[in-house]
Design a protein around this motif. Structure first.
Motif, PDB file in Angstrom:
ATOM      1  N   SER A  91      -6.089   1.892   9.031  1.00 52.66           N
ATOM      2  CA  SER A  91      -5.168   3.003   9.278  1.00 52.66           C
ATOM      3  C   SER A  91      -5.432   3.593  10.657  1.00 52.66           C
ATOM      4  CB  SER A  91      -5.326   4.077   8.212  1.00 52.66           C
ATOM      5  OG  SER A  91      -5.039   3.562   6.930  1.00 52.66           O
ATOM      6  N   VAL A  92      -4.375   3.966  11.364  1.00 50.37           N
ATOM      7  CA  VAL A  92      -4.492   4.619  12.669  1.00 50.37           C
ATOM      8  C   VAL A  92      -3.846   5.993  12.542  1.00 50.37           C
ATOM      9  CG1 VAL A  92      -3.928   4.517  15.116  1.00 50.37           C
ATOM     10  CG2 VAL A  92      -4.418   2.399  13.861  1.00 50.37           C
ATOM     11  N   ILE A  93      -4.673   7.032  12.633  1.00 49.82           N
ATOM     12  CA  ILE A  93      -4.198   8.410  12.499  1.00 49.82           C
ATOM     13  C   ILE A  93      -4.155   9.025  13.886  1.00 49.82           C
ATOM     14  CG2 ILE A  93      -4.674  10.698  11.537  1.00 49.82           C
ATOM     15  CD1 ILE A  93      -6.035   7.539   9.870  1.00 49.82           C
ATOM     16  N   ILE A  94      -2.953   9.434  14.297  1.00 51.72           N
ATOM     17  CA  ILE A  94      -2.738   9.895  15.674  1.00 51.72           C
ATOM     18  C   ILE A  94      -2.442  11.391  15.688  1.00 51.72           C
ATOM     19  CG2 ILE A  94      -1.369   9.547  17.764  1.00 51.72           C
ATOM     20  CD1 ILE A  94      -0.671   6.763  16.707  1.00 51.72           C
TER      21      ILE A  94
ATOM     22  N   LYS B 104     -12.853   9.627  15.889  1.00 47.38           N
ATOM     23  CA  LYS B 104     -13.422   9.468  14.556  1.00 47.38           C
ATOM     24  C   LYS B 104     -13.102   8.068  14.067  1.00 47.38           C
ATOM     25  CE  LYS B 104     -13.199  11.545   9.917  1.00 47.38           C
ATOM     26  NZ  LYS B 104     -12.525  12.580   9.087  1.00 47.38           N
ATOM     27  N   GLN B 105     -13.979   7.504  13.250  1.00 48.97           N
ATOM     28  CA  GLN B 105     -13.760   6.173  12.699  1.00 48.97           C
ATOM     29  C   GLN B 105     -14.314   6.106  11.287  1.00 48.97           C
ATOM     30  OE1 GLN B 105     -16.531   4.171  15.651  1.00 48.97           O
ATOM     31  NE2 GLN B 105     -17.193   3.088  13.796  1.00 48.97           N
ATOM     32  N   TYR B 106     -13.750   5.173  10.525  1.00 52.15           N
ATOM     33  CA  TYR B 106     -14.268   4.929   9.184  1.00 52.15           C
ATOM     34  C   TYR B 106     -14.163   3.420   8.889  1.00 52.15           C
ATOM     35  CZ  TYR B 106     -15.233   5.028   4.249  1.00 52.15           C
ATOM     36  OH  TYR B 106     -15.817   4.808   3.025  1.00 52.15           O
ATOM     37  N   PRO B 107     -15.279   2.777   8.508  1.00 50.70           N
ATOM     38  CA  PRO B 107     -16.604   3.367   8.327  1.00 50.70           C
ATOM     39  C   PRO B 107     -17.244   3.775   9.652  1.00 50.70           C
ATOM     40  CG  PRO B 107     -16.695   0.985   8.028  1.00 50.70           C
ATOM     41  CD  PRO B 107     -15.252   1.330   8.184  1.00 50.70           C
TER      42      PRO B 107
ATOM     43  N   LEU C  35      -9.105   4.189  12.452  1.00 57.12           N
ATOM     44  CA  LEU C  35      -9.329   4.875  13.716  1.00 57.12           C
ATOM     45  C   LEU C  35      -8.504   6.162  13.764  1.00 57.12           C
ATOM     46  CD1 LEU C  35      -9.119   1.820  16.166  1.00 57.12           C
ATOM     47  CD2 LEU C  35     -11.186   2.846  15.171  1.00 57.12           C
ATOM     48  N   TYR C  36      -9.122   7.232  14.338  1.00 57.65           N
ATOM     49  CA  TYR C  36      -8.464   8.520  14.533  1.00 57.65           C
ATOM     50  C   TYR C  36      -8.355   8.760  16.035  1.00 57.65           C
ATOM     51  CZ  TYR C  36      -9.496   9.301   9.574  1.00 57.65           C
ATOM     52  OH  TYR C  36      -9.567   9.203   8.209  1.00 57.65           O
TER      53      TYR C  36
END
Length: 271
Positions: free
Chosen positions: A210-213, A227-230, A250-251
């Motif tokens: 997922s890419v959160i913008i 920010k990232q996960y994991p 990725l954020y």
């Protein structure tokens, strides 16, 4: 002039007419085999693969007539070459029989590219075949859905579903090879641009999740990962591990984050 006819009885004239009819019938049926060439047979020659003009000449020389009945497009034979014939080669038929030919088209018809992403390789292959398209190169990339189509390409570029392509075109398929067995530490993406992060993900055989913008971002490629996960490390400071084919979320923000530089220094060694 016709007195001898009109003066004869009706019965005599009737008998004469019947006799004339039978005489004509006997002559006709005697000549019928000659007219229809009854009993004259010939073996149909093989004209498949020949150019249309050559095929017609060969058939006419053997005593047949030729007629183009249909056309198809086959990318493996020359334009206007004979693809099929009816009756087929080796058939024994009457001389002057018409041989129907199916020839190859000179220009490939256009077809709409189907959407293959998410299908298994077998299903994608069958769909391409039904559309008279071919499977080209197959390239494997780590991903959790083993042997499914991740991407479809033409000449190295993504080919969108619905794009018109010529029949016989070879389509390159990017396929999933499944997750790898080896675990590696999660890369650190914090502070990198989205474009840089994508390059590292590709080099590490990882996928973009997922890419959160943030709303403030106007240029996604040059936005920064904050920010990232994991995450790179877990709560106790150990590296989080991932396998090839797994995804990283990725954020993105328009502002480059300040990385934590308060990590403890390595202990000094005694001399």
């Amino acid at each position: 002039m016709f007195d001898f006819i009109t003066k004869r009885s009706f019965l005599v004239n009737l008998l004469a007419a019947i006799a004339m009819f039978f005489l004509i019938a006997v002559i006709f049926f005697s000549l019928l085999p000659l007219i229809t060439k009854h009993g004259e047979q010939q073996t149909v020659p093989d004209v498949k693969g020949l150019k249309l003009e050559e095929a017609i000449s060969k058939l006419e020389a053997a005593g047949f007539e030729a007629e183009v009945r249909d056309s198809v497009y086959i990318d493996s034979i020359p334009p206007l070459a004979v693809w099929a014939q009816t009756p087929d080669k080796g058939a024994v038929v009457k001389v002057n029989r018409t041989i129907h030919l199916t020839v190859n088209k000179t220009v490939a018809p256009m077809v709409a590219m189907p959407d293959l992403e998410g299908l298994t390789f077998r299903s994608a292959e069958m769909m391409l075949k039904s559309m008279r398209l071919n499977v080209g190169d197959t390239i494997y990339k780590p991903d959790f859905a083993t042997n499914t189509v991740l991407q479809q390409l033409l000449n190295g570029r993504t080919l969108k579903a619905g794009t018109m392509v010529p029949e016989g075109t070879s389509i390159t398929l990017i396929l999933s090879s499944g997750r790898g067995n080896t675990e590696n530490p999660v890369p650190d993406f914090i502070g990198l641009t989205y474009a840089e992060a994508r390059e590292i993900l590709s080099a590490s055989s990882l996928n973009i999740g997922s890419v959160i913008i943030d709303p403030s971002v106007s240029d996604t490629a040059n936005a920064f990962v904050y920010k990232q996960y994991p995450t790179r490390k877990n709560e106790i400071g150990d590296f989080n591990m991932v396998r090839s084919g797994e995804s990283v979320d990725l954020y993105l923000s328009a502002t480059k984050p300040v990385k934590d530089s308060t990590a403890p220094a390595a202990p000094a060694t005694e001399e």
